[in-house]
Design a protein around this motif. Structure first.
Motif, PDB file in Angstrom:
ATOM      1  N   GLY A   9     -27.492 -12.666   0.326  1.00  0.00           N
ATOM      2  CA  GLY A   9     -28.641 -12.403  -0.502  1.00  0.00           C
ATOM      3  C   GLY A   9     -29.518 -11.565  -0.351  1.00  0.00           C
ATOM      4  O   GLY A   9     -28.703 -10.035  -0.222  1.00  0.00           O
ATOM      5  N   PHE A  10     -31.009 -10.891  -0.648  1.00  0.00           N
ATOM      6  CA  PHE A  10     -31.740  -9.663  -1.108  1.00  0.00           C
ATOM      7  C   PHE A  10     -32.212  -9.362   0.823  1.00  0.00           C
ATOM      8  O   PHE A  10     -32.987  -9.957   0.901  1.00  0.00           O
ATOM      9  CB  PHE A  10     -32.285  -9.777  -2.024  1.00  0.00           C
ATOM     10  N   VAL A  11     -31.855  -7.988   0.943  1.00  0.00           N
ATOM     11  CA  VAL A  11     -33.512  -8.276   2.118  1.00  0.00           C
ATOM     12  C   VAL A  11     -33.220  -6.613   2.595  1.00  0.00           C
ATOM     13  O   VAL A  11     -32.342  -5.656   1.700  1.00  0.00           O
ATOM     14  CB  VAL A  11     -32.388  -8.917   3.271  1.00  0.00           C
ATOM     15  N   GLN A  12     -34.408  -6.998   2.943  1.00  0.00           N
ATOM     16  CA  GLN A  12     -34.333  -5.076   3.093  1.00  0.00           C
ATOM     17  C   GLN A  12     -34.211  -4.911   4.413  1.00  0.00           C
ATOM     18  O   GLN A  12     -33.784  -5.476   5.333  1.00  0.00           O
ATOM     19  CB  GLN A  12     -36.800  -5.013   3.799  1.00  0.00           C
ATOM     20  N   ALA A  13     -34.004  -3.408   4.335  1.00  0.00           N
ATOM     21  CA  ALA A  13     -33.512  -2.890   5.648  1.00  0.00           C
ATOM     22  C   ALA A  13     -34.219  -2.586   6.709  1.00  0.00           C
ATOM     23  O   ALA A  13     -35.497  -3.584   7.053  1.00  0.00           O
ATOM     24  CB  ALA A  13     -33.399  -1.001   5.370  1.00  0.00           C
ATOM     25  N   GLY A  14     -33.088  -3.456   7.946  1.00  0.00           N
ATOM     26  CA  GLY A  14     -33.795  -4.025   9.192  1.00  0.00           C
ATOM     27  C   GLY A  14     -34.115  -5.375   9.097  1.00  0.00           C
ATOM     28  O   GLY A  14     -34.068  -5.632  10.242  1.00  0.00           O
ATOM     29  N   GLY A  15     -33.501  -5.713   7.885  1.00  0.00           N
ATOM     30  CA  GLY A  15     -33.614  -7.636   8.048  1.00  0.00           C
ATOM     31  C   GLY A  15     -32.396  -7.762   8.238  1.00  0.00           C
ATOM     32  O   GLY A  15     -31.699  -7.179   9.241  1.00  0.00           O
ATOM     33  N   SER A  16     -32.525  -9.245   8.264  1.00  0.00           N
ATOM     34  CA  SER A  16     -31.052 -10.590   8.746  1.00  0.00           C
ATOM     35  C   SER A  16     -30.813 -11.591   8.071  1.00  0.00           C
ATOM     36  O   SER A  16     -31.819 -11.625   7.142  1.00  0.00           O
ATOM     37  CB  SER A  16     -31.496 -10.979  10.561  1.00  0.00           C
ATOM     38  N   LEU A  17     -29.672 -11.022   8.065  1.00  0.00           N
ATOM     39  CA  LEU A  17     -29.365 -12.300   7.208  1.00  0.00           C
ATOM     40  C   LEU A  17     -27.428 -13.340   8.175  1.00  0.00           C
ATOM     41  O   LEU A  17     -27.025 -12.227   9.160  1.00  0.00           O
ATOM     42  CB  LEU A  17     -28.091 -12.092   5.540  1.00  0.00           C
ATOM     43  N   ARG A  18     -27.520 -14.949   7.552  1.00  0.00           N
ATOM     44  CA  ARG A  18     -26.603 -14.733   8.216  1.00  0.00           C
ATOM     45  C   ARG A  18     -25.543 -15.574   7.163  1.00  0.00           C
ATOM     46  O   ARG A  18     -25.838 -16.692   6.162  1.00  0.00           O
ATOM     47  CB  ARG A  18     -26.744 -16.423   8.805  1.00  0.00           C
ATOM     48  N   LEU A  19     -25.011 -15.421   7.119  1.00  0.00           N
ATOM     49  CA  LEU A  19     -23.452 -15.927   6.407  1.00  0.00           C
ATOM     50  C   LEU A  19     -22.573 -17.325   6.904  1.00  0.00           C
ATOM     51  O   LEU A  19     -22.334 -17.266   8.115  1.00  0.00           O
ATOM     52  CB  LEU A  19     -22.340 -14.741   5.921  1.00  0.00           C
ATOM     53  N   PHE A  20     -22.170 -18.019   6.397  1.00  0.00           N
ATOM     54  CA  PHE A  20     -21.114 -19.386   6.670  1.00  0.00           C
ATOM     55  C   PHE A  20     -19.635 -19.731   5.755  1.00  0.00           C
ATOM     56  O   PHE A  20     -19.472 -18.801   4.640  1.00  0.00           O
ATOM     57  CB  PHE A  20     -22.449 -20.631   5.943  1.00  0.00           C
ATOM     58  N   CYS A  21     -19.157 -19.698   6.729  1.00  0.00           N
ATOM     59  CA  CYS A  21     -17.636 -20.282   5.765  1.00  0.00           C
ATOM     60  C   CYS A  21     -17.195 -21.550   5.928  1.00  0.00           C
ATOM     61  O   CYS A  21     -16.936 -21.113   7.578  1.00  0.00           O
ATOM     62  CB  CYS A  21     -16.731 -18.967   6.665  1.00  0.00           C
ATOM     63  N   ALA A  22     -17.301 -22.132   5.650  1.00  0.00           N
ATOM     64  CA  ALA A  22     -16.649 -23.591   5.740  1.00  0.00           C
ATOM     65  C   ALA A  22     -15.436 -23.283   4.699  1.00  0.00           C
ATOM     66  O   ALA A  22     -15.342 -23.663   4.488  1.00  0.00           O
ATOM     67  CB  ALA A  22     -17.418 -24.551   5.564  1.00  0.00           C
ATOM     68  N   ALA A  23     -15.276 -24.283   5.788  1.00  0.00           N
ATOM     69  CA  ALA A  23     -13.236 -24.481   5.970  1.00  0.00           C
ATOM     70  C   ALA A  23     -12.823 -25.942   5.667  1.00  0.00           C
ATOM     71  O   ALA A  23     -13.901 -26.918   6.367  1.00  0.00           O
ATOM     72  CB  ALA A  23     -12.131 -24.117   7.131  1.00  0.00           C
ATOM     73  N   SER A  24     -12.036 -26.397   4.635  1.00  0.00           N
ATOM     74  CA  SER A  24     -11.820 -27.489   4.335  1.00  0.00           C
ATOM     75  C   SER A  24     -10.034 -27.768   4.454  1.00  0.00           C
ATOM     76  O   SER A  24     -10.079 -27.206   4.276  1.00  0.00           O
ATOM     77  CB  SER A  24     -12.898 -28.352   3.462  1.00  0.00           C
ATOM     78  N   GLY A  25      -9.766 -29.286   4.524  1.00  0.00           N
ATOM     79  CA  GLY A  25      -8.193 -28.747   3.600  1.00  0.00           C
ATOM     80  C   GLY A  25      -7.700 -28.945   4.587  1.00  0.00           C
ATOM     81  O   GLY A  25      -7.894 -29.571   6.351  1.00  0.00           O
ATOM     82  N   SER A  26      -6.415 -28.329   5.294  1.00  0.00           N
ATOM     83  CA  SER A  26      -5.847 -28.635   5.990  1.00  0.00           C
ATOM     84  C   SER A  26      -5.890 -27.511   7.173  1.00  0.00           C
ATOM     85  O   SER A  26      -5.042 -26.649   7.518  1.00  0.00           O
ATOM     86  CB  SER A  26      -4.619 -28.336   5.636  1.00  0.00           C
ATOM     87  N   VAL A  27      -6.703 -27.583   7.472  1.00  0.00           N
ATOM     88  CA  VAL A  27      -7.654 -26.961   9.116  1.00  0.00           C
ATOM     89  C   VAL A  27      -6.990 -26.359  10.067  1.00  0.00           C
ATOM     90  O   VAL A  27      -7.689 -25.852  11.103  1.00  0.00           O
ATOM     91  CB  VAL A  27      -9.254 -27.032   8.740  1.00  0.00           C
ATOM     92  N   SER A  28      -6.180 -27.326  10.815  1.00  0.00           N
ATOM     93  CA  SER A  28      -5.232 -27.190  12.374  1.00  0.00           C
ATOM     94  C   SER A  28      -4.643 -26.000  11.680  1.00  0.00           C
ATOM     95  O   SER A  28      -4.030 -26.376  11.451  1.00  0.00           O
ATOM     96  CB  SER A  28      -4.638 -28.982  12.211  1.00  0.00           C
ATOM     97  N   SER A  29      -4.263 -25.660  13.240  1.00  0.00           N
ATOM     98  CA  SER A  29      -3.896 -24.351  13.035  1.00  0.00           C
ATOM     99  C   SER A  29      -4.052 -23.005  12.465  1.00  0.00           C
ATOM    100  O   SER A  29      -3.195 -22.336  12.573  1.00  0.00           O
ATOM    101  CB  SER A  29      -2.456 -24.655  12.860  1.00  0.00           C
ATOM    102  N   ILE A  30      -4.977 -23.197  12.353  1.00  0.00           N
ATOM    103  CA  ILE A  30      -5.712 -21.971  11.973  1.00  0.00           C
ATOM    104  C   ILE A  30      -6.026 -21.269  12.947  1.00  0.00           C
ATOM    105  O   ILE A  30      -6.102 -21.311  14.089  1.00  0.00           O
ATOM    106  CB  ILE A  30      -7.283 -22.181  11.710  1.00  0.00           C
ATOM    107  N   ASN A  31      -4.926 -19.759  12.972  1.00  0.00           N
ATOM    108  CA  ASN A  31      -5.291 -18.683  14.425  1.00  0.00           C
ATOM    109  C   ASN A  31      -6.362 -18.358  14.018  1.00  0.00           C
ATOM    110  O   ASN A  31      -7.069 -17.025  15.404  1.00  0.00           O
ATOM    111  CB  ASN A  31      -3.636 -17.564  14.114  1.00  0.00           C
ATOM    112  N   ALA A  32      -7.080 -17.929  13.417  1.00  0.00           N
ATOM    113  CA  ALA A  32      -8.170 -16.622  12.971  1.00  0.00           C
ATOM    114  C   ALA A  32      -8.820 -16.645  12.100  1.00  0.00           C
ATOM    115  O   ALA A  32      -7.942 -16.976  11.049  1.00  0.00           O
ATOM    116  CB  ALA A  32      -7.704 -15.397  13.304  1.00  0.00           C
TER     117      ALA A  32
END
Length: 114
Positions: A9-32
């Motif tokens: 999103g859009f934020v002013q300097a000094g602000g905060s954001l939180r990003l999300f990354c949702a994994a689906s499918g064959s998620v077992s054995s993901i190393n990193a």
């Protein structure tokens, strides 16, 4: 493995954001899983990475400001970004490394105004 990134999103300097990354499918054995970013006219660069064991690594430019974490129950990786600077403006991508295969999610745009 499929990855869905969100939270930009859009934020002013000094602000905060939180990003999300949702994994689906064959998620077992993901190393990193990691977050990368690409600013206009620049190469994609590593921001932060977290291993299956919980070890983390950060780019020098974000150390002390960004925190990567994961919720294994939700198959989701987060990037908490505090103290944002205009130079953090970029498209942020998450990826997952499973054995020798690297999967990328779509990008999410972060814009930091001065």
């Amino acid at each position: 493995v499929q990855l869905q990134a969100s939270g930009g999103g859009f934020v002013q300097a000094g602000g905060s954001l939180r990003l999300f990354c949702a994994a689906s499918g064959s998620v077992s054995s993901i190393n990193a899983m990691g977050w990368y970013r690409q600013a206009p006219g620049k190469q994609r660069e590593l921001v932060a990475i977290i291993t299956s064991g919980g070890s983390t690594s950060y780019a020098d430019s974000v150390k002390g400001r960004f925190t990567i974490s994961r919720d294994n129950a939700k198959n989701t990786v987060y990037l908490q970004m505090n103290g944002l600077k205009p130079e953090d403006t970029a498209v942020y991508y998450c990826n997952a490394i499973k054995l020798t295969v690297v999967t990328w999610g779509q990008g999410t745009l972060v814009t930091v105004s001065s």
